[in-house]
Design an enzyme around this catalytic site. Structure first.
Site, PDB file in Angstrom:
ATOM      1  N   SER A 158      43.436  50.123  43.772  1.00  0.00           N
ATOM      2  CA  SER A 158      44.389  51.035  44.415  1.00  0.00           C
ATOM      3  C   SER A 158      44.268  52.434  43.817  1.00  0.00           C
ATOM      4  O   SER A 158      44.815  53.390  44.367  1.00  0.00           O
ATOM      5  CB  SER A 158      45.815  50.507  44.260  1.00  0.00           C
ATOM      6  OG  SER A 158      46.077  50.173  42.904  1.00  0.00           O
ATOM      7  N   GLU A 207      38.940  39.676  44.456  1.00  0.00           N
ATOM      8  CA  GLU A 207      39.558  39.364  45.748  1.00  0.00           C
ATOM      9  C   GLU A 207      38.678  38.388  46.511  1.00  0.00           C
ATOM     10  O   GLU A 207      37.448  38.492  46.460  1.00  0.00           O
ATOM     11  CB  GLU A 207      39.709  40.642  46.598  1.00  0.00           C
ATOM     12  CG  GLU A 207      40.744  41.603  46.064  1.00  0.00           C
ATOM     13  CD  GLU A 207      40.997  42.778  47.008  1.00  0.00           C
ATOM     14  OE1 GLU A 207      40.565  42.732  48.180  1.00  0.00           O
ATOM     15  OE2 GLU A 207      41.625  43.747  46.553  1.00  0.00           O
ATOM     16  N   GLU A 224      49.072  38.210  47.555  1.00  0.00           N
ATOM     17  CA  GLU A 224      49.630  39.437  48.138  1.00  0.00           C
ATOM     18  C   GLU A 224      50.063  39.172  49.576  1.00  0.00           C
ATOM     19  O   GLU A 224      49.303  38.593  50.370  1.00  0.00           O
ATOM     20  CB  GLU A 224      48.578  40.568  48.092  1.00  0.00           C
ATOM     21  CG  GLU A 224      49.104  41.871  48.677  1.00  0.00           C
ATOM     22  CD  GLU A 224      48.269  43.105  48.318  1.00  0.00           C
ATOM     23  OE1 GLU A 224      47.323  42.980  47.521  1.00  0.00           O
ATOM     24  OE2 GLU A 224      48.586  44.186  48.850  1.00  0.00           O
TER      25      GLU A 224
END
Ligand code: KIV
Length: 309
Positions: A91, A161, A227
């Site tokens: 991010s 991820e 998430e």
């Protein structure tokens, strides 16, 4: 900024070094003298939070906090505040570099942010995201990228991820000595493939989130982050796994929670996702201070006599 601190890097014997929340009460199971007037033993705290401590938090029914960090100053503030895990999230691509997605950030850019956070954190476990394009091609590529983060930035773990199809990559990284936090559910690096920012695991898709999380645990991940997953699905995953889970938009049942610090402290302008709780309004504070400084410079009020030599 903490100086090189040998003791913070000293090995911690997990058996003799039960983690305690910062400044918190003794953990359940601590013996005590039975005499309420006797001086209380200060809670023992590990010199460094390690993956084994997160596992123990789950076993003992305790929760922990993770926040993103991208530089040494913020890392040292969060570390002193007792945040157990610092995530150098990709991010950074959005909040530090002004891009609209996490996809363009490079390994080299992530290494700079990661090294900076490691320099600022004495006690927190520092985890870095491996960025899009740096691990998917093969297990070997994943190991090589993970090694760079451990060696060049000296992070303590990396975050990967992906769904169950990435389990082989995770297994290879863990075999190479790289602790891996898995990230399932909504994975921002796949936002185009997933059709945008969408809750994952609704209805029949719940089984898939559980299967992905199980696959990551079996591959050796020390923790699974979820998430934007429905709270009941996240609760099912937390109950099904031995390793701790961390949630962002995944409800209250996970062992840990994470937020992006600029969202949490009110630096991010505009509408925030509903899973964010804002604990401060730093944007207004910083903006007012910058405007006051600029006005002082224009009017000649700064610098004053006392600011000169
Ligand atoms: O990059 C990041 O900050 C993250 C969190 C949102 C979990 O992956």
């Amino acid at each position: 900024m903490p100086a090189e601190n040998q003791s913070s890097h000293a090995p911690v014997d997990p058996a003799s070094d039960a983690p305690r929340p910062y400044g918190g009460a003794a953990a359940p199971g601590d013996a005590g003298t039975g005499d309420p007037t006797a001086p209380q033993k200060p809670p023992r705290t590990p010199a460094r939070i390690r993956t084994v401590h997160l596992r123990r938090f789950k076993e003992e029914g305790r929760r922990f906090a993770m926040l993103t960090a991208y530089d040494a100053q913020i890392a040292s503030i969060f570390d002193e505040a007792g945040v157990e895990v610092l995530l150098v999230g990709d991010s950074a691509s959005n909040v530090m570099m002004g891009r609209s997605t996490t996809l363009p950030i490079t390994v080299e850019e992530m290494l700079v942010f990661s090294r900076s956070v490691v320099n600022g954190a004495e006690r927190a476990l520092v985890v870095a995201d491996v960025p899009f394009g740096s691990y998917e091609a093969s297990a070997q590529q994943a190991v090589e990228t993970g090694v760079r983060f451990m060696k060049e930035a000296e992070v303590h773990a990396v975050k990967v991820e992906g769904d169950a199809s990435m389990a082989g990559h995770v297994r290879a990284m863990v075999s190479a000595g790289i602790p891996v936090m898995a990230h399932v559910g909504f994975t921002p690096q796949s936002e185009h493939a997933l059709g945008g920012y969408r809750v994952q695991g609704r209805g029949d898709a719940a089984a898939r989130v559980l299967a992905d999380a199980r696959a990551m645990q079996e591959a050796g991940a020390f923790c699974v982050l979820m998430e934007m997953v429905p709270s009941d699905v996240a609760a099912e995953v937390e109950a099904a796994l031995d390793v701790p889970t961390i949630g962002i938009g995944a409800g209250p049942a996970t062992t840990g929670q994470v937020l992006v610090w600029q969202d949490m402290l009110g630096m991010t302008p505009g509408r925030l996702p509903r899973f964010v709780k804002r604990y401060a309004d730093l944007r207004s504070t910083v903006s007012a201070a910058a405007a006051a400084y600029a006005e002082d410079v224009r009017s000649g009020a700064f610098p004053a006599e006392e600011h000169g030599f």
